[in-house]
Every structure is written in C-alpha cells, then in structure tokens.
Design a protein around this motif. Structure first.
Motif, PDB file in Angstrom:
ATOM      1  N   ALA A  45       0.829  -1.212   0.000  1.00 17.52           N
ATOM      2  CA  ALA A  45       0.000   0.000   0.000  1.00 17.52           C
ATOM      3  C   ALA A  45       0.861   1.259   0.000  1.00 17.52           C
ATOM      4  O   ALA A  45       0.516   2.254  -0.646  1.00 17.52           O
ATOM      5  N   VAL A  46       1.970   1.228   0.713  1.00 14.55           N
ATOM      6  CA  VAL A  46       2.874   2.385   0.733  1.00 14.55           C
ATOM      7  C   VAL A  46       3.479   2.602  -0.651  1.00 14.55           C
ATOM      8  O   VAL A  46       3.644   3.742  -1.110  1.00 14.55           O
ATOM      9  N   ASP A  47       3.803   1.511  -1.333  1.00  7.55           N
ATOM     10  CA  ASP A  47       4.402   1.605  -2.667  1.00  7.55           C
ATOM     11  C   ASP A  47       3.365   2.012  -3.724  1.00  7.55           C
ATOM     12  O   ASP A  47       3.700   2.671  -4.712  1.00  7.55           O
ATOM     13  N   HIS A  48       2.093   1.611  -3.506  1.00  4.84           N
ATOM     14  CA  HIS A  48       0.992   1.959  -4.429  1.00  4.84           C
ATOM     15  C   HIS A  48      -0.171   2.506  -3.604  1.00  4.84           C
ATOM     16  O   HIS A  48      -1.189   1.832  -3.418  1.00  4.84           O
ATOM     17  N   PRO A  49      -0.047   3.729  -3.090  1.00  2.17           N
ATOM     18  CA  PRO A  49      -1.010   4.233  -2.095  1.00  2.17           C
ATOM     19  C   PRO A  49      -2.434   4.409  -2.621  1.00  2.17           C
ATOM     20  O   PRO A  49      -3.383   4.313  -1.834  1.00  2.17           O
ATOM     21  N   LEU A  50      -2.615   4.685  -3.891  1.00  2.00           N
ATOM     22  CA  LEU A  50      -3.963   4.948  -4.409  1.00  2.00           C
ATOM     23  C   LEU A  50      -4.706   3.669  -4.798  1.00  2.00           C
ATOM     24  O   LEU A  50      -5.846   3.446  -4.371  1.00  2.00           O
ATOM     25  N   ILE A  99      -7.795  -5.717   1.411  1.00  2.00           N
ATOM     26  CA  ILE A  99      -8.312  -4.535   0.715  1.00  2.00           C
ATOM     27  C   ILE A  99      -7.236  -3.469   0.611  1.00  2.00           C
ATOM     28  O   ILE A  99      -7.066  -2.819  -0.433  1.00  2.00           O
ATOM     29  N   LEU A 100      -6.473  -3.259   1.700  1.00  2.00           N
ATOM     30  CA  LEU A 100      -5.418  -2.243   1.707  1.00  2.00           C
ATOM     31  C   LEU A 100      -4.369  -2.541   0.653  1.00  2.00           C
ATOM     32  O   LEU A 100      -3.986  -1.662  -0.135  1.00  2.00           O
ATOM     33  N   ALA A 101      -3.884  -3.783   0.612  1.00  4.37           N
ATOM     34  CA  ALA A 101      -2.799  -4.135  -0.312  1.00  4.37           C
ATOM     35  C   ALA A 101      -3.249  -4.097  -1.763  1.00  4.37           C
ATOM     36  O   ALA A 101      -2.520  -3.629  -2.639  1.00  4.37           O
TER      37      ALA A 101
END
Length: 447
Positions: free
Chosen positions: A316-321, A354-356
């Motif tokens: 999620a940090v690498d692909h936040p949107l 869901i986050l990932a």
C-alpha cells in the motif's frame, strides 16, 4: 382431467417428439428452458436464495457429484432473468438504497485498481469471474423479494446447509480425509475448493451459527432444541478446523447473543469465558498457546500472519492509491515481505487484503461501506425488536459481528460473506419500511 389440460399435454408431447427426432438433446433442453421462463420469473427470489446457498456453502464442491450440472451458473442466469423482468415490469416499485451507492463506489475503485494492477490479466480475471458477479447479485438479492415473509425462510435453509457442511466436516475429520497440518480438517482440498482452506471453512460455518444462536431463544421448545443441536454440530465443525479466526468469531457470536438478552454485562462475560475454555480445549488450539508461552516466541502461524500484514502495508505504501490490484497480493508477496520461506502466502486478513490490493482509497471506501452497513443493521435491530422479524434482524446483526471479528484473520474482503449480509440487510430494511408505511396508512385511515 379437463379437456384443456389434455390438449396442453398432447401438444407438449407432440413438440417434444418432434424435437427429439429432428434435433439434438441440446435443442430439447433449450425448449424446456423456454417453457420454464414463467416459473423463473415468478419464483426468481426462490432461485436467488438457492444461488446464495450454493455460492456461499459451495454445495457443489462439498458434493462433487453435483459439479457437472453447473448449478450455480444456471441459478445465477435464472436470477438475472427474473431481476431483468421485474425491473422492466415493476421498476416503479424498486427503490434505490444509499448502500447501493457506496457499494458501486467501492466496486468502481476496485475496477480502477485492476487497470493499474501489477498483473492485469490476473486482476481482470478475478474482477469479471467473481467480484462483479457478487456486486450484481447484491442487487438481485436486495431487490427481488417482494414480501418480508420470503426473507424469514432464509434462516431455516441456512440451518440445513450449515448442518450438511458441518456433517461432512466431521466425517472428513473422523476418516482423516483432506487434513492439513496433520489435524486440521478441510473439504474438497484435492480439487481446489474454497472449503479446502480450514480458515475459510470455519467462516462458512459461522454464518449459520449466527442464526442458530438466535433461534435457541425464539420459537417453540422443539424448534429451540433443534437449533441447539445444530449449533453444537456447527461448533464441532468449527473446532475441527482449528482456526483461531473461526474461534474468535464463535466467541463474538456467543458473547453478543447473550448480551442481547442480558441486562448486565457480567453474566455474558462469565458464560463466554467458560465457553472459550471448552472451545479451545475441544479444538486443540490451546496447544499452540501453551507452546508459545513455554518458548517465549510467537508460533509459526502467527508469525506468518504478521509477515503477510507487513507485506500488505508495504504494498500500500508503494501503491497508495490503487494498491497492487485485485487478487495480486499472493503474487507480490515475494517482493514485499521481509521474510521469505520459499513460498508465497495469503494475507489472512480482509482489511489488509483490501489495503494491499486497492490502496488506501479502497480501504477507506470499504470501511465506509462496512460502517454504513453496521449502522443499518443496528437500526433494524432496534426497529424490529419485539416483532415477528426480531430473529431475522438479530441473526443479521450477529452475522455482521462474526464477519468483522473473524475477517480480521481470514481473507474474505472480496468474496461472498459480507456481500450476502449487505444484500439481506438492504432487503429487510426495504420490506419492513414498506410494511410500516402501509400500517401507518391504515391507522390514519381508521382515525
């Protein structure tokens, strides 16, 4: 037999003989399908209920001899035909629900995440093959019923299916069929069934348990005893899976069911604490905790979850949107996990899933949808108290509780459980509101 019936039978027999003699059996079954359309339209919600049961309990996978008949696909087609007809003929009677809007917002963002997925083919296959069908069936389930009595039949069908799956689970346990980690039971693991994961199997059994825990306190003494016996069978099935997420779901159902009927919190806490000890001993899960306590370290299963959750946060940090895309966590585990043991792992959490796979935006939309659904379930719980619909509202409330607790440790963010609850809550809200409005009109007219 009347002359009219004789003419119909003769005509049907003549056409059948003509088709069989001049065409293939496919044409004959197509002909029968056309003749069945009136039944499909009239009994669309009944077929929709059976679609729910087959999809959620994976009945065709638990009983492999049903697999060649493609029953879920046929039921889904029948539901969509019935829904299309109802929308065309009675569109004025359908009312859009705010939760439909939030569901479409989340589904739209899931679709966007597929466009930017690390493996688009994998994401779009999951999107078209599973998730969009779930979204479409939410509308079918929530809009097709025309009277609340149709929904009151669902708990008893859940009892039957839950009893069937729990019985197969215990049978497999007794004969050591499809065991994983030497002791944990599964169903259909050899051919890749969803029930082949003991964690998913435990969650499937939790849904009917939410209703049996309610009906123990409602109805005649015989129905209460039946509900109690089914509850014991379901608990034994869940214990056989040795799923800690499933056990937490059971604890939450037991506690909330008692809390609904208690004026204080002490009694439910005491009974739940005793139930926890019995449940953990029966499931053999206490061995994991004893081992952990004696060594002072976290066991392998728990550490696997922590590694997976850490990988989900990094994705999620690498692909936040948009995240890594629907159904792409497993394939990306190697690139984001701080620990590699030679194989990829599932995320084992609906929220981290869901986050990932959908980023922070997807998680926020899903959280809003979940909170709104909880609010609706709580309103129904209060509104339908001391009515004939109270067991239904309580069962749905306990279902939401058990999903939220067990979903923290089980990967069910974009599969059936939550969305079936969502659609049934929308249908219950819509139909009970109509009943209240009609009742209010009668009172005003009488005054």
């Amino acid at each position: 037999m009347t002359k009219g019936k004789q003419i119909i039978i003769a005509l049907f027999s003549t056409i059948s003989c003509f088709i069989v003699s001049n065409y293939t059996f496919k044409h004959y079954f197509a002909f029968l399908g056309v003749l069945a359309l009136p039944f499909v339209v009239k009994r669309a919600f009944l077929l929709c209920i059976w679609f729910i049961l087959f999809s959620y309990f994976r009945l065709h996978e638990a009983m492999p001899f049903l697999e060649p008949f493609k029953i879920p696909k046929l039921l889904a087609l029948a539901c969509l035909i019935g829904l299309s007809w109802q929308l065309w003929m009675n569109y004025r009677n359908f009312k859009w629900h705010p939760l439909h809007t939030w569901l479409l917002c989340f589904a739209f963002w899931v679709s966007i995440s597929c466009v930017f997925a690390s493996n688009r083919a994998e994401s779009f296959e999951m999107l078209s093959g599973n998730f969009l069908k779930i979204v479409l069936m939410v509308f079918a389930i929530s809009l097709l019923p025309t009277h609340i009595s149709q929904l009151k039949k669902i708990p008893f069908l859940l009892f039957l299916c839950g009893l069937l799956i729990a019985s197969i689970t215990l049978y497999n346990k007794h004969y050591e069929i499809g065991l994983v980690e030497e002791t944990r039971v599964t169903i259909g693991r050899a051919f890749g069934s969803m029930l082949g994961d003991p964690n998913d199997l435990s969650l499937v059994l939790l849904f009917p348990l939410s209703f049996t825990a309610v009906y123990i306190f409602h109805g005649h003494i015989i129905s209460r005893l039946i509900a109690m016996l089914i509850s014991i069978t379901l608990l034994a099935g869940i214990a056989a899976t040795e799923s800690r997420g499933g056990q937490l779901g059971v604890i939450s159902v037991l506690f909330m069911s008692l809390l609904l009927r208690s004026k204080n919190i002490v009694t439910p806490l005491i009974i739940t604490a005793l139930g926890i000890m019995v449940l953990f001993i029966a499931a053999g899960i206490e061995n994991r905790f004893v081992s952990t306590a004696s060594t002072g370290t976290i066991d392998e299963s728990a550490m696997g979850r922590l590694y997976a959750w850490g990988a989900a946060i990094m994705m999620a940090v690498d692909h936040p949107l948009t995240g890594v895309g629907l159904s792409n966590f497993y394939n990306n585990y190697y690139f984001y996990s701080v620990h590699w043991d030679g194989k990829n792992h599932a995320v084992h959490s609906s929220w981290f899933e869901i986050l990932a796979e959908n980023g922070f935006v997807g998680l926020i939309l899903f959280a809003v949808l979940l909170v709104k659904t909880f609010q609706l379930s709580y309103r129904l719980l209060k509104r339908l108290k001391r009515t004939t619909y109270q067991p239904l509202s309580e069962g749905l409330w306990l279902g939401m509780i058990s999903f939220s607790v067990s979903g923290t440790f089980l990967t069910q963010g974009t599969t059936w459980p939550f969305y079936i609850l969502l659609s049934l809550l929308i249908a219950t809200d819509r139909l009970t509101r109509n009943n209240e409005q009609l009742h209010q009109k009668d009172l005003n007219h009488g005054s």
